[in-house]
Scaffold this motif. Structure first.
Motif, PDB file in Angstrom:
ATOM      1  N   ALA A  86      -8.443 -27.881   9.877  1.00  0.00           N
ATOM      2  CA  ALA A  86      -9.332 -28.490   8.884  1.00  0.00           C
ATOM      3  C   ALA A  86      -9.593 -27.578   7.688  1.00  0.00           C
ATOM      4  CB  ALA A  86     -10.662 -28.860   9.543  1.00  0.00           C
ATOM      5  N   LEU A  87      -8.994 -26.401   7.677  1.00  0.00           N
ATOM      6  CA  LEU A  87      -9.284 -25.410   6.645  1.00  0.00           C
ATOM      7  C   LEU A  87      -8.909 -25.910   5.256  1.00  0.00           C
ATOM      8  CD1 LEU A  87     -10.423 -22.535   6.700  1.00  0.00           C
ATOM      9  CD2 LEU A  87      -8.081 -21.710   6.627  1.00  0.00           C
ATOM     10  N   LYS A  88      -9.887 -25.837   4.340  1.00  0.00           N
ATOM     11  CA  LYS A  88      -9.673 -26.240   2.957  1.00  0.00           C
ATOM     12  C   LYS A  88      -9.626 -25.035   2.032  1.00  0.00           C
ATOM     13  CE  LYS A  88     -11.962 -30.646   3.637  1.00  0.00           C
ATOM     14  NZ  LYS A  88     -13.144 -31.443   3.368  1.00  0.00           N
ATOM     15  N   SER A  89     -10.323 -23.950   2.422  1.00  0.00           N
ATOM     16  CA  SER A  89     -10.393 -22.773   1.571  1.00  0.00           C
ATOM     17  C   SER A  89     -10.499 -21.518   2.428  1.00  0.00           C
ATOM     18  CB  SER A  89     -11.618 -22.885   0.652  1.00  0.00           C
ATOM     19  OG  SER A  89     -11.726 -21.759  -0.169  1.00  0.00           O
ATOM     20  N   ILE A  90      -9.770 -20.484   2.018  1.00  0.00           N
ATOM     21  CA  ILE A  90      -9.809 -19.197   2.708  1.00  0.00           C
ATOM     22  C   ILE A  90      -9.835 -18.089   1.663  1.00  0.00           C
ATOM     23  CG2 ILE A  90      -7.300 -19.116   2.955  1.00  0.00           C
ATOM     24  CD1 ILE A  90      -7.745 -17.644   5.630  1.00  0.00           C
ATOM     25  N   ASP A  91     -10.683 -17.108   1.873  1.00  0.00           N
ATOM     26  CA  ASP A  91     -10.772 -15.963   0.972  1.00  0.00           C
ATOM     27  C   ASP A  91     -10.147 -14.766   1.675  1.00  0.00           C
ATOM     28  OD1 ASP A  91     -11.382 -13.856  -0.712  1.00  0.00           O
ATOM     29  OD2 ASP A  91     -13.491 -14.412  -0.961  1.00  0.00           O
ATOM     30  N   LEU A  92      -9.017 -14.317   1.145  1.00  0.00           N
ATOM     31  CA  LEU A  92      -8.300 -13.166   1.691  1.00  0.00           C
ATOM     32  C   LEU A  92      -8.283 -11.996   0.711  1.00  0.00           C
ATOM     33  CD1 LEU A  92      -5.270 -15.100   3.200  1.00  0.00           C
ATOM     34  CD2 LEU A  92      -7.145 -14.031   4.469  1.00  0.00           C
ATOM     35  N   SER A  93      -9.137 -12.045  -0.274  1.00  0.00           N
ATOM     36  CA  SER A  93      -9.133 -11.001  -1.300  1.00  0.00           C
ATOM     37  C   SER A  93      -9.527  -9.639  -0.724  1.00  0.00           C
ATOM     38  CB  SER A  93     -10.097 -11.384  -2.430  1.00  0.00           C
ATOM     39  OG  SER A  93     -11.419 -11.474  -1.956  1.00  0.00           O
ATOM     40  N   HIS A  94      -9.051  -8.612  -1.387  1.00  0.00           N
ATOM     41  CA  HIS A  94      -9.372  -7.228  -1.040  1.00  0.00           C
ATOM     42  C   HIS A  94      -8.939  -6.848   0.368  1.00  0.00           C
ATOM     43  CE1 HIS A  94     -11.505  -6.838  -4.824  1.00  0.00           C
ATOM     44  NE2 HIS A  94     -12.027  -8.030  -4.565  1.00  0.00           N
ATOM     45  N   ASN A  95      -7.733  -7.247   0.741  1.00  0.00           N
ATOM     46  CA  ASN A  95      -7.102  -6.833   1.984  1.00  0.00           C
ATOM     47  C   ASN A  95      -5.885  -5.986   1.613  1.00  0.00           C
ATOM     48  OD1 ASN A  95      -8.259  -7.993   4.629  1.00  0.00           O
ATOM     49  ND2 ASN A  95      -8.474  -9.668   3.185  1.00  0.00           N
TER      50      ASN A  95
END
Length: 81
Positions: free
Chosen positions: A69-78
């Motif tokens: 169901a994921l619509k948005s994921i924040d993977l910044s600063h990895n």
């Protein structure tokens, strides 16, 4: 649910096992070096996941299987290259 900044080592089922309808999960600024191969089933309902400011360098290939169901994921600063 906001579990950011707690120095959690990984996605552990004990954090969310009593939350079967969880929609938003913030896990920013922990110590995740990788995601586990098996993701807790309650994560299938997540619409937003924040994994920013961790030490992730890759994602599991079948990640979409666990986050249907994921619509948005924040993977910044990895550590992604």
């Amino acid at each position: 649910l906001d579990l950011s900044g707690n120095s959690l080592p990984t996605l552990n089922p004990v954090y969310t096992q009593t939350l079967p309808s969880l929609k938003r999960l913030h896990l920013a600024d922990n110590n995740f070096g990788q995601l586990p191969q098996v993701i807790p089933p309650e994560y299938n309902h997540l619409e937003f996941l924040n994994l920013s400011y961790n030490d992730l360098s890759e994602l599991p290939e079948d990640m979409d299987r666990y986050f249907e169901a994921l619509k948005s994921i924040d993977l910044s600063h990895n550590l992604f290259v």
